[in-house]
Design a protein around this motif. Sequence first.
Motif, PDB file in Angstrom:
ATOM      1  N   GLU A  79      43.434  35.668 -28.454  1.00 17.49           N
ATOM      2  CA  GLU A  79      42.084  35.093 -28.356  1.00 17.49           C
ATOM      3  C   GLU A  79      41.899  33.952 -29.348  1.00 17.49           C
ATOM      4  O   GLU A  79      41.332  32.912 -29.035  1.00 17.49           O
ATOM      5  CB  GLU A  79      41.036  36.179 -28.603  1.00 17.49           C
ATOM      6  N   TYR A  80      42.414  34.135 -30.564  1.00 18.87           N
ATOM      7  CA  TYR A  80      42.295  33.095 -31.586  1.00 18.87           C
ATOM      8  C   TYR A  80      43.120  31.860 -31.212  1.00 18.87           C
ATOM      9  O   TYR A  80      42.696  30.731 -31.453  1.00 18.87           O
ATOM     10  CB  TYR A  80      42.717  33.645 -32.945  1.00 18.87           C
ATOM     11  N   LEU A  83      41.042  29.913 -28.875  1.00 15.86           N
ATOM     12  CA  LEU A  83      39.940  29.264 -29.581  1.00 15.86           C
ATOM     13  C   LEU A  83      40.432  28.019 -30.326  1.00 15.86           C
ATOM     14  O   LEU A  83      39.784  26.972 -30.291  1.00 15.86           O
ATOM     15  CB  LEU A  83      39.294  30.242 -30.565  1.00 15.86           C
ATOM     16  N   ASN A  86      41.006  25.256 -27.824  1.00 14.94           N
ATOM     17  CA  ASN A  86      39.740  24.737 -27.327  1.00 14.94           C
ATOM     18  C   ASN A  86      39.061  23.843 -28.349  1.00 14.94           C
ATOM     19  O   ASN A  86      38.503  22.807 -28.009  1.00 14.94           O
ATOM     20  CB  ASN A  86      38.813  25.896 -26.956  1.00 14.94           C
ATOM     21  N   ARG A  87      39.122  24.241 -29.580  1.00 17.35           N
ATOM     22  CA  ARG A  87      38.383  23.508 -30.619  1.00 17.35           C
ATOM     23  C   ARG A  87      39.137  22.350 -31.243  1.00 17.35           C
ATOM     24  O   ARG A  87      38.508  21.412 -31.733  1.00 17.35           O
ATOM     25  CB  ARG A  87      37.959  24.479 -31.718  1.00 17.35           C
ATOM     26  N   PHE A  98      36.007  21.210 -27.009  1.00 18.59           N
ATOM     27  CA  PHE A  98      34.760  21.536 -27.699  1.00 18.59           C
ATOM     28  C   PHE A  98      33.875  20.294 -27.822  1.00 18.59           C
ATOM     29  O   PHE A  98      32.674  20.348 -27.551  1.00 18.59           O
ATOM     30  CB  PHE A  98      35.071  22.110 -29.083  1.00 18.59           C
ATOM     31  N   GLY A 142      39.483  36.002 -36.585  1.00 20.10           N
ATOM     32  CA  GLY A 142      39.057  34.889 -35.757  1.00 20.10           C
ATOM     33  C   GLY A 142      37.574  34.619 -35.835  1.00 20.10           C
ATOM     34  O   GLY A 142      36.873  35.109 -36.714  1.00 20.10           O
ATOM     35  N   ARG A 144      34.048  34.250 -33.312  1.00 19.80           N
ATOM     36  CA  ARG A 144      33.433  34.499 -32.009  1.00 19.80           C
ATOM     37  C   ARG A 144      32.941  33.158 -31.478  1.00 19.80           C
ATOM     38  O   ARG A 144      32.069  32.520 -32.063  1.00 19.80           O
ATOM     39  CB  ARG A 144      32.281  35.486 -32.173  1.00 19.80           C
ATOM     40  N   GLY A 145      33.507  32.734 -30.366  1.00 21.77           N
ATOM     41  CA  GLY A 145      33.244  31.400 -29.827  1.00 21.77           C
ATOM     42  C   GLY A 145      31.793  31.114 -29.522  1.00 21.77           C
ATOM     43  O   GLY A 145      31.295  30.022 -29.775  1.00 21.77           O
TER      44      GLY A 145
END
Length: 184
Positions: A79-80, A83, A86-87, A98, A142, A144-145
């Motif tokens: 998951e991290y 993220l 994405n970022r 993002f 991580g 939380r998006g």
Amino acid sequence: LIEPAIMAIVTEIGQIRAAAGGGKFIVENIPVGSSASHGAVERAIRPVEQQTRVLKSGLEERWGVRIPTRNSVMPWLIEYAGLLLNRFEVSRDGRTSFERSKCRPAKTLGLEFGESVLWKRRPVGGALAKLTCLWKDGTFLGIRGKSGEIIVADSKGVWKTRSVQRKPVEDRWSSSSADAVKFV
């Protein structure tokens, strides 16, 4: 096989699109086991797999242990990885995903995945609860998006918090952190 719930959604969307466009719809199923038929999806998964391998390798090096694939830390690591991509992965247009969606650059905490941190818990126990120590040891898992909350784990569970403090360099990495992450 496609699950009945997913098939119902596909059928409903197809009927709506067909009604709007005045035509019909045909559901195409991709052959089982044919990764070549998944083209775009397979290409989208590849960077996440690569980022996950890099994070796992770095974490194994820092913790000094081998992390099995079925370890509780793996879902958090994957998951991290998503993220981070994405970022912070810059596309051809010079912006990240993002930035395109939020119209501003992402901020980074500067924490590494699996790093031992101090995190601030919520006061529990009435008015006098604020007099107790609110800082606890934990492992950074991580962000939380949706909310930007920081996710940490300790031996009792996985928690969301707004405040973390880094530990001194010599205290940031320990093989005991691998044992602390027990929950998915």
